[in-house]
Design a protein around this motif. Structure first.
Motif, PDB file in Angstrom:
ATOM      1  N   LEU A 184       0.831  -1.205   0.000  1.00 10.58           N
ATOM      2  CA  LEU A 184       0.000   0.000   0.000  1.00 10.58           C
ATOM      3  C   LEU A 184       0.866   1.255   0.000  1.00 10.58           C
ATOM      4  O   LEU A 184       0.612   2.206  -0.756  1.00 10.58           O
ATOM      5  N   LEU A 185       1.890   1.261   0.846  1.00 10.24           N
ATOM      6  CA  LEU A 185       2.765   2.428   0.916  1.00 10.24           C
ATOM      7  C   LEU A 185       3.552   2.613  -0.378  1.00 10.24           C
ATOM      8  O   LEU A 185       3.762   3.754  -0.835  1.00 10.24           O
ATOM      9  N   ARG A 186       3.963   1.537  -0.994  1.00 15.30           N
ATOM     10  CA  ARG A 186       4.688   1.635  -2.270  1.00 15.30           C
ATOM     11  C   ARG A 186       3.799   2.257  -3.336  1.00 15.30           C
ATOM     12  O   ARG A 186       4.225   3.174  -4.063  1.00 15.30           O
ATOM     13  N   ARG A 187       2.582   1.785  -3.431  1.00 14.06           N
ATOM     14  CA  ARG A 187       1.659   2.321  -4.437  1.00 14.06           C
ATOM     15  C   ARG A 187       1.285   3.775  -4.118  1.00 14.06           C
ATOM     16  O   ARG A 187       1.144   4.596  -5.033  1.00 14.06           O
ATOM     17  N   ARG A 188       1.117   4.084  -2.846  1.00 16.26           N
ATOM     18  CA  ARG A 188       0.848   5.469  -2.472  1.00 16.26           C
ATOM     19  C   ARG A 188       1.979   6.389  -2.914  1.00 16.26           C
ATOM     20  O   ARG A 188       1.743   7.482  -3.458  1.00 16.26           O
ATOM     21  N   ASP A 189       3.209   5.969  -2.678  1.00 13.87           N
ATOM     22  CA  ASP A 189       4.359   6.818  -3.014  1.00 13.87           C
ATOM     23  C   ASP A 189       4.450   7.042  -4.520  1.00 13.87           C
ATOM     24  O   ASP A 189       4.776   8.153  -4.978  1.00 13.87           O
ATOM     25  N   ILE A 190       4.176   6.002  -5.310  1.00 21.14           N
ATOM     26  CA  ILE A 190       4.200   6.166  -6.771  1.00 21.14           C
ATOM     27  C   ILE A 190       3.102   7.131  -7.201  1.00 21.14           C
ATOM     28  O   ILE A 190       3.327   8.024  -8.034  1.00 21.14           O
ATOM     29  N   ASP A 191       1.923   6.962  -6.642  1.00 20.51           N
ATOM     30  CA  ASP A 191       0.794   7.842  -6.961  1.00 20.51           C
ATOM     31  C   ASP A 191       1.149   9.295  -6.663  1.00 20.51           C
ATOM     32  O   ASP A 191       0.959  10.191  -7.499  1.00 20.51           O
ATOM     33  N   GLN A 192       1.668   9.558  -5.466  1.00 16.79           N
ATOM     34  CA  GLN A 192       1.938  10.926  -5.066  1.00 16.79           C
ATOM     35  C   GLN A 192       3.112  11.533  -5.840  1.00 16.79           C
ATOM     36  O   GLN A 192       3.071  12.710  -6.213  1.00 16.79           O
ATOM     37  N   ALA A 193       4.153  10.745  -6.098  1.00 14.84           N
ATOM     38  CA  ALA A 193       5.297  11.261  -6.849  1.00 14.84           C
ATOM     39  C   ALA A 193       4.864  11.661  -8.256  1.00 14.84           C
ATOM     40  O   ALA A 193       5.287  12.711  -8.774  1.00 14.84           O
ATOM     41  N   PHE A 194       4.030  10.853  -8.874  1.00 12.74           N
ATOM     42  CA  PHE A 194       3.575  11.186 -10.226  1.00 12.74           C
ATOM     43  C   PHE A 194       2.704  12.433 -10.212  1.00 12.74           C
ATOM     44  O   PHE A 194       2.928  13.367 -11.001  1.00 12.74           O
ATOM     45  N   ARG A 195       1.721  12.487  -9.321  1.00 16.64           N
ATOM     46  CA  ARG A 195       0.820  13.641  -9.296  1.00 16.64           C
ATOM     47  C   ARG A 195       1.569  14.940  -8.972  1.00 16.64           C
ATOM     48  O   ARG A 195       1.263  15.992  -9.533  1.00 16.64           O
ATOM     49  N   ASN A 196       2.525  14.851  -8.069  1.00 17.35           N
ATOM     50  CA  ASN A 196       3.262  16.055  -7.681  1.00 17.35           C
ATOM     51  C   ASN A 196       4.213  16.545  -8.766  1.00 17.35           C
ATOM     52  O   ASN A 196       4.681  17.687  -8.701  1.00 17.35           O
ATOM     53  N   SER A 197       4.498  15.697  -9.750  1.00 12.69           N
ATOM     54  CA  SER A 197       5.423  16.092 -10.820  1.00 12.69           C
ATOM     55  C   SER A 197       4.702  16.580 -12.075  1.00 12.69           C
ATOM     56  O   SER A 197       5.358  16.977 -13.043  1.00 12.69           O
ATOM     57  N   LEU A 198       3.371  16.562 -12.070  1.00 11.80           N
ATOM     58  CA  LEU A 198       2.627  16.898 -13.285  1.00 11.80           C
ATOM     59  C   LEU A 198       2.739  18.392 -13.605  1.00 11.80           C
ATOM     60  O   LEU A 198       2.599  19.248 -12.729  1.00 11.80           O
ATOM     61  N   PRO A 199       2.952  18.717 -14.880  1.00 15.25           N
ATOM     62  CA  PRO A 199       2.928  20.127 -15.286  1.00 15.25           C
ATOM     63  C   PRO A 199       1.487  20.612 -15.408  1.00 15.25           C
ATOM     64  O   PRO A 199       0.540  19.827 -15.351  1.00 15.25           O
ATOM     65  N   ARG A 200       1.316  21.918 -15.573  1.00 12.83           N
ATOM     66  CA  ARG A 200      -0.036  22.466 -15.709  1.00 12.83           C
ATOM     67  C   ARG A 200      -0.726  21.965 -16.972  1.00 12.83           C
ATOM     68  O   ARG A 200      -1.944  21.767 -16.994  1.00 12.83           O
ATOM     69  N   LEU A 202      -1.022  18.965 -19.647  1.00  9.72           N
ATOM     70  CA  LEU A 202      -0.706  17.549 -19.774  1.00  9.72           C
ATOM     71  C   LEU A 202      -0.537  17.163 -21.239  1.00  9.72           C
ATOM     72  O   LEU A 202      -1.308  17.595 -22.095  1.00  9.72           O
ATOM     73  N   THR A 203       0.438  16.332 -21.504  1.00  9.28           N
ATOM     74  CA  THR A 203       0.563  15.720 -22.820  1.00  9.28           C
ATOM     75  C   THR A 203      -0.299  14.466 -22.867  1.00  9.28           C
ATOM     76  O   THR A 203      -0.736  13.940 -21.831  1.00  9.28           O
ATOM     77  N   ASP A 204      -0.533  13.972 -24.053  1.00  8.37           N
ATOM     78  CA  ASP A 204      -1.295  12.722 -24.196  1.00  8.37           C
ATOM     79  C   ASP A 204      -0.572  11.579 -23.490  1.00  8.37           C
ATOM     80  O   ASP A 204      -1.201  10.701 -22.880  1.00  8.37           O
ATOM     81  N   GLU A 205       0.740  11.602 -23.552  1.00  3.15           N
ATOM     82  CA  GLU A 205       1.530  10.540 -22.913  1.00  3.15           C
ATOM     83  C   GLU A 205       1.350  10.564 -21.394  1.00  3.15           C
ATOM     84  O   GLU A 205       1.169   9.520 -20.753  1.00  3.15           O
ATOM     85  N   LEU A 206       1.387  11.761 -20.795  1.00  2.48           N
ATOM     86  CA  LEU A 206       1.213  11.873 -19.348  1.00  2.48           C
ATOM     87  C   LEU A 206      -0.206  11.484 -18.938  1.00  2.48           C
ATOM     88  O   LEU A 206      -0.406  10.832 -17.912  1.00  2.48           O
ATOM     89  N   SER A 207      -1.196  11.890 -19.724  1.00  2.00           N
ATOM     90  CA  SER A 207      -2.579  11.522 -19.419  1.00  2.00           C
ATOM     91  C   SER A 207      -2.750  10.011 -19.444  1.00  2.00           C
ATOM     92  O   SER A 207      -3.434   9.430 -18.583  1.00  2.00           O
ATOM     93  N   ALA A 208      -2.151   9.366 -20.410  1.00  4.60           N
ATOM     94  CA  ALA A 208      -2.251   7.912 -20.503  1.00  4.60           C
ATOM     95  C   ALA A 208      -1.552   7.243 -19.319  1.00  4.60           C
ATOM     96  O   ALA A 208      -2.056   6.252 -18.760  1.00  4.60           O
ATOM     97  N   ARG A 209      -0.388   7.784 -18.922  1.00  5.57           N
ATOM     98  CA  ARG A 209       0.333   7.207 -17.782  1.00  5.57           C
ATOM     99  C   ARG A 209      -0.462   7.406 -16.500  1.00  5.57           C
ATOM    100  O   ARG A 209      -0.522   6.503 -15.652  1.00  5.57           O
ATOM    101  N   TRP A 210      -1.100   8.548 -16.338  1.00  7.97           N
ATOM    102  CA  TRP A 210      -1.948   8.827 -15.176  1.00  7.97           C
ATOM    103  C   TRP A 210      -3.071   7.797 -15.093  1.00  7.97           C
ATOM    104  O   TRP A 210      -3.316   7.189 -14.038  1.00  7.97           O
ATOM    105  N   ALA A 211      -3.755   7.588 -16.201  1.00 14.37           N
ATOM    106  CA  ALA A 211      -4.846   6.617 -16.218  1.00 14.37           C
ATOM    107  C   ALA A 211      -4.339   5.215 -15.901  1.00 14.37           C
ATOM    108  O   ALA A 211      -4.986   4.447 -15.181  1.00 14.37           O
TER     109      ALA A 211
END
Length: 345
Positions: A184-200, A202-211
């Motif tokens: 759970l903590l591993r998945r939480r950290d990946i989730d938060q690291a990705f969201r905190n790195s997002l630019p204002r 989004l590219t199609d690639e980032l949107s797909a990775r988010w999903a």
């Protein structure tokens, strides 16, 4: 009294943060406030009557608690009675005889053989249906001065005192699963690291990775919950439970799962196995993003018109929002909005 009718009454309780309240309806004929209940309909068993009356009168679908073997409290004015129906169904905590005046069921004084039930509304800010009568939640202190019959006051006060421990004791407390906690903590950290790195933007690639991240976490969390139930504090610790809530909060692409998980989380909160603020966030997210309605706690924000800052989505009873937030362990809404906008000092 030769004439008797079987009735069901329901002491409906809910947890608001750390505080418990009793649900009361305003009596349509006699005035004052009473617990919900009424006469059996043809062919009904006590539990069925209790659920139906609660839904009709309050809009809440109750979770009936199994009888706990408690005695009626000192001073309770009605004596135990034998049900006239041969089968009680095992749902009533007590059966008592209550003298009643003329009503729509009988034109003379008679006796109610009342099947007293105890039930929970795990999501007091969650979905409700239409209400037949005015309804309110009251604390033990408010109950002391409320215009309500003595039996409701005496038994309601006793249940507000004893039911929280009963509910906590009955809630499953599995052994700690450290492997689950770490994942759970591993998945939480990946989730938060990705969201905190997002630019204002989004590219199609980032949107797909988010999903991809959200959908993988949602599918994985579903397998966990299907196997072990809601990952609460007992199962995976405080930080693991926090991570489980975060993954559920981000399962927006599966709204039917979010709705189901909100019910499981609510039961855990009622039993003290999950944080009340987690339920506040998830209730708001469902209300705003799934149902398109107003939120209760102001946890969900959107870009304000004109851009530049974020503001809360519309709120039910905005004057009471900080009181609700405080009960659920949340900071005042103005402070939360400042923090989200990066303007707090």
């Amino acid at each position: 009294m030769d004439v008797s009718h079987e009735t069901a009454s329901v002491y409906l309780l809910a947890r608001f943060g750390s505080l418990w309240r009793l649900g009361m309806v305003e009596h349509p004929r006699h005035g004052g406030w009473m617990v919900c209940g009424g006469h059996f309909e043809r062919g009904e068993r006590p539990g069925q009557a209790a659920v139906r009356e609660t839904v009709e009168e309050t809009g809440y679908r109750p979770r009936l608690l199994r009888p706990a073997g408690h005695s009626l409290p000192p001073g309770y004015p009605h004596a135990p009675a034998r049900p006239s129906n041969a089968t009680t169904g095992g749902t009533a905590w007590w059966v008592v005889g209550i003298p009643a005046g003329p009503d729509g069921q009988h034109p003379q004084r008679h006796l109610h053989i009342d099947h007293i039930h105890v039930a929970l509304a795990d999501r007091p800010y969650g979905p409700t249906g239409p209400q037949e009568h005015s309804f309110r939640w009251v604390t033990d202190r408010e109950l002391e001065t409320l215009d309500t019959p003595a039996d409701n006051r005496i038994l309601g006060s006793a249940l507000l005192d004893t039911v929280p421990a009963t509910v906590a004791a009955r809630h499953p407390r599995p052994a700690r699963d450290e492997a689950l906690r770490r994942e759970l903590l591993r998945r939480r950290d990946i989730d938060q690291a990705f969201r905190n790195s997002l630019p204002r933007v989004l590219t199609d690639e980032l949107s797909a990775r988010w999903a991809e991240i959200d959908e993988d976490n949602t599918a994985w969390l579903k397998t966990v919950i299907d196997r072990a139930g809601w990952p609460g504090r007992a199962l995976c610790g405080e930080d693991g439970a926090d991570a489980a809530w975060l993954l559920a909060q981000h399962a927006d692409r599966q709204p039917q799962l979010q709705q189901m998980w909100a019910g499981l989380l609510a039961e855990a909160v009622t039993a003290g196995d999950a944080a009340p603020e987690h339920l506040a966030y998830l209730e708001d997210r469902i209300a705003v993003h799934v149902e398109g309605g107003k939120q209760w706690f102001g946890t969900q924000h959107r870009p304000a018109r004109g851009g530049g800052v974020y503001e809360p989505f519309p709120i039910h009873d905005p004057d009471g929002v900080d009181h609700r937030r405080a009960e659920h362990g949340l900071e005042p809404l103005s402070e939360a909005t400042k923090r989200i906008n990066g303007t707090n000092t």
